[in-house]
Design an enzyme around this catalytic site. Sequence first.
Site, PDB file in Angstrom:
ATOM      1  N   HIS A 160       0.856  -1.182   0.000  1.00 30.85           N
ATOM      2  CA  HIS A 160       0.000   0.000   0.000  1.00 30.85           C
ATOM      3  C   HIS A 160       0.893   1.233   0.000  1.00 30.85           C
ATOM      4  CE1 HIS A 160      -2.888   3.025   1.346  1.00 30.85           C
ATOM      5  NE2 HIS A 160      -3.823   2.201   0.955  1.00 30.85           N
TER       6      HIS A 160
ATOM      7  N   TYR B 132      -7.873  10.242   5.195  1.00 31.76           N
ATOM      8  CA  TYR B 132      -8.000  10.991   6.441  1.00 31.76           C
ATOM      9  C   TYR B 132      -8.940  12.162   6.196  1.00 31.76           C
ATOM     10  CZ  TYR B 132      -3.750   8.465   7.811  1.00 31.76           C
ATOM     11  OH  TYR B 132      -2.821   7.488   8.111  1.00 31.76           O
TER      12      TYR B 132
ATOM     13  N   PRO C  98      -3.207   5.400  17.790  1.00 32.97           N
ATOM     14  CA  PRO C  98      -3.183   4.704  16.498  1.00 32.97           C
ATOM     15  C   PRO C  98      -3.172   5.645  15.302  1.00 32.97           C
ATOM     16  CG  PRO C  98      -5.395   4.664  17.412  1.00 32.97           C
ATOM     17  CD  PRO C  98      -4.524   5.315  18.446  1.00 32.97           C
TER      18      PRO C  98
ATOM     19  N   LYS D  55       1.781   3.104  14.410  1.00 32.49           N
ATOM     20  CA  LYS D  55       3.129   2.792  14.873  1.00 32.49           C
ATOM     21  C   LYS D  55       3.161   1.684  15.932  1.00 32.49           C
ATOM     22  CE  LYS D  55       5.066   6.057  12.437  1.00 32.49           C
ATOM     23  NZ  LYS D  55       5.773   5.693  11.208  1.00 32.49           N
TER      24      LYS D  55
ATOM     25  N   TYR E 283       6.168   8.526   7.966  1.00 30.20           N
ATOM     26  CA  TYR E 283       4.929   7.746   7.922  1.00 30.20           C
ATOM     27  C   TYR E 283       5.193   6.261   7.786  1.00 30.20           C
ATOM     28  CZ  TYR E 283       0.037   6.922   6.420  1.00 30.20           C
ATOM     29  OH  TYR E 283      -1.267   6.499   6.306  1.00 30.20           O
TER      30      TYR E 283
END
Length: 396
Positions: free
Chosen positions: A79, A206, A298, A302, A393
Amino acid sequence: MFPSSNDLTSTVLILGAGPAGLVLANILQAAGVESIVLERRSRVQVQRRARAGFLAPDSVAILRAHGLAAGLDARGHTHDRCEFRSPTGCVALHYSELGSGRVHTVYPQQALVTDLIEEYLRRGGTLRFSTTVERIHGIHTDRPTVAARDQTGRKLRFTGRYLAGCDGARGVARTAVPARSAAYDHGITWLALLAQAPPTGDSIIYGVHEAGFAGHMPRTADVTRYYLQCDPATDPDQWSEQRIWTELNRRLSASGTPALVTGPIIERSLVRLRSQILDTLQAGRLFLVGDAATSISPSAAKGANLAIAGAQLLAEGLIDAVRNADETALQQYSAHHRPRIRRAQEFSHWMIDLLHPPACDEPERTYRRELQQARLHNLASSRAHQDMFADSYVGI
């Protein structure tokens, strides 16, 4: 078969059968270091618990190096795209084309945990499900012990040379380590949802909206994880499916984007965003790994990746201590892992500020809203910001 005695002995006692404990147990078992894993939940509960599903390249490399990646290589998928949607537009980032060009592997945590359990048992490991640890004794001696009970209430006693606390933020292990805590409650609660519905496209989405954050996280071809920022007093069962989908579509939309693919909500719970950094991850012969070592939101995926990295680091120290009677690396575990935790926490906090609107009663609300828009603008227009975001990220 388990010994009939209520007093069992092993080289390493591992508390908790999540990713941290199971990766650690598998690495030790392959190296010939005996361990026993104690887990308070049943095997069915552990293998059905839906959690994170985005694995960083470093995590995948660790799993492959130790023969633990057959499932994710067969059924996982890479992804490399995320979107930030707001009423002002959509910022789409292909992070395989940014920074160091690395990508995530999507593989549901419950599938990974199932794989790790099966492999550990195949390697001859001992895993005690439905075993509740009540107390830890003697961590500063050469034979620390664990007092526990099985599902029938029978008392059990386990003895080992070393203890690994992988039993989470509220587990017994963390309370046994006299660490000072730097903690922060972000004042944010999410309604966490699992939908029996295909993802709407192949992107993490997001939603940056004045009504609150929303998130769209692809899991499999027919299951999608969603998040909705909500009031802390929310009763998840009071949200109808119509209300959930209406609110998700409102917060995850931008000009020209399609409506979400809907389906039954098969799981719902509340997630309170809290973060905690401990000043030490070890005391005597007890070492903390995974959620026991740090509480992290979350928001940037991580947690599981820190767990896997910490498990490998601790495994290396334990193997050296057992094989070579050299505890140098083991005693440096906390010093080596804490900088990684701090980096992950810093990026997670940055993401929280980016994704969530300031509280309505916050005096600096207007100012913070302007900063939020500035961050979105930087991600849309600055290659330097995009590269920095991509590396943070996907890294740990």
